[in-house]
Design a protein around this motif. Sequence first.
Motif, short mmCIF file in Angstrom:
data_model
loop_
_atom_site.label_atom_id
_atom_site.label_comp_id
_atom_site.label_asym_id
_atom_site.label_seq_id
_atom_site.Cartn_x
_atom_site.Cartn_y
_atom_site.Cartn_z
N VAL A 137 0.86 -1.28 -0.03
CA VAL A 137 0.18 0.03 -0.19
C VAL A 137 0.99 1.21 0.17
CG1 VAL A 137 -1.71 1.17 1.49
CG2 VAL A 137 -2.01 -1.12 1.34
N LYS A 138 2.05 1.51 0.80
CA LYS A 138 2.89 2.23 0.80
C LYS A 138 3.76 2.45 -0.55
CE LYS A 138 3.10 1.80 5.86
NZ LYS A 138 3.74 1.55 7.26
N SER A 139 4.04 1.32 -1.06
CA SER A 139 4.98 1.46 -2.03
C SER A 139 4.12 2.21 -3.42
CB SER A 139 5.42 -0.01 -2.45
OG SER A 139 6.13 0.13 -3.87
N SER A 140 5.14 2.83 -4.01
CA SER A 140 4.53 3.24 -5.23
C SER A 140 4.49 2.19 -6.59
CB SER A 140 5.52 4.60 -5.83
OG SER A 140 6.79 4.18 -6.20
N SER A 141 4.89 1.31 -6.44
CA SER A 141 4.70 0.09 -7.50
C SER A 141 3.13 -0.56 -7.29
CB SER A 141 5.69 -1.06 -7.39
OG SER A 141 7.19 0.05 -7.46
N TYR A 142 2.61 -0.43 -6.19
CA TYR A 142 1.25 -1.14 -6.14
C TYR A 142 0.11 0.13 -5.76
CZ TYR A 142 4.03 -5.30 -5.73
OH TYR A 142 4.94 -6.45 -5.86
N PRO A 143 -1.13 -0.42 -5.87
CA PRO A 143 -2.18 0.38 -5.53
C PRO A 143 -2.00 0.87 -4.08
CG PRO A 143 -2.99 -1.61 -6.46
CD PRO A 143 -1.59 -2.03 -6.20
N ASP A 144 -2.63 2.13 -3.68
CA ASP A 144 -2.59 2.81 -2.49
C ASP A 144 -3.60 2.52 -1.60
OD1 ASP A 144 -4.61 4.11 -3.71
OD2 ASP A 144 -3.73 6.05 -3.74
N ASN A 145 -4.45 1.47 -1.52
CA ASN A 145 -5.26 1.10 -0.58
C ASN A 145 -5.43 -0.47 -0.46
OD1 ASN A 145 -7.87 -0.26 -2.28
ND2 ASN A 145 -7.11 1.82 -3.44
N ASP A 193 10.93 -4.06 4.78
CA ASP A 193 10.37 -3.41 3.61
C ASP A 193 9.90 -4.68 2.70
OD1 ASP A 193 12.87 -4.12 3.00
OD2 ASP A 193 13.42 -2.23 2.18
N CYS A 194 9.82 -5.79 3.04
CA CYS A 194 9.43 -6.97 2.29
C CYS A 194 8.17 -6.74 1.45
CB CYS A 194 9.63 -8.22 3.12
SG CYS A 194 11.17 -8.81 3.63
N LEU A 195 8.08 -7.17 0.19
CA LEU A 195 6.87 -6.94 -0.62
C LEU A 195 6.24 -8.72 -0.91
CD1 LEU A 195 7.99 -3.94 -2.88
CD2 LEU A 195 6.41 -3.90 -0.74
N TYR A 196 7.07 -9.38 -0.43
CA TYR A 196 6.65 -10.66 -1.21
C TYR A 196 6.71 -11.74 -0.19
CZ TYR A 196 7.43 -8.36 -5.40
OH TYR A 196 7.42 -7.42 -6.42
#
Length: 212
Positions: A137-145, A193-196
Amino acid sequence: MKQHKIRRIILSMYAVTFSVTMLTGFTSYAAENNISDIIPAVSLAEDEQWEMSDTAGQMCEEMVAATKSAAGEARQAYIAKVEEEKRKAEEKAAAEAAAKAAQQADRELLAALIFCEAGNQPYEGQVAVGAVVMNRVKSSSYPDNIEDVIYQSGQFGPAMTGWLDSVLASDGYTESAMQAAADAMAGSNPVGDCLYFGNGNWGLKIGDHYFH
């Protein structure tokens, strides 16, 4: 012109006297003070004379009418102010209720995903899955919600198979998953900061999952 000018002067002085009497509440003011000390004698020609009592009466009527009008306007202004404050309070309450409902819906959705993905994992592992969603959600690479992150195409298996919706509709998530969702949304994050995450063999291991 002279008559009108003199009349305006006397009317003004009467207004001062009347105002003092009304504001102080001393009804004996006029009796205790010589009116001639307040209003100077004025010599008028016979064709310029007019009845002082009529003028005073007219002045009093005008002042009473003006006072009533001002009181009415003040009342209307007060009513309008109260109504405006009430409207703003209702709008604020509605906005707060909507925000609270949206937050609760996000928490339940995240809890359902946590249950599906890590319901059999230790509590830290459940929070970790929630943290991955919040990182996205916080990453600019993914949607924001939260909702769009979870339902983004090709990302989470339970969302693609319909299992997530089934759990969500039946409130099938556990209390542990609900608490993990609340903690993750509040900022708890054991994975940085892991995303996966997955069942691979590299990254930060928590329970059966590796986070990277």
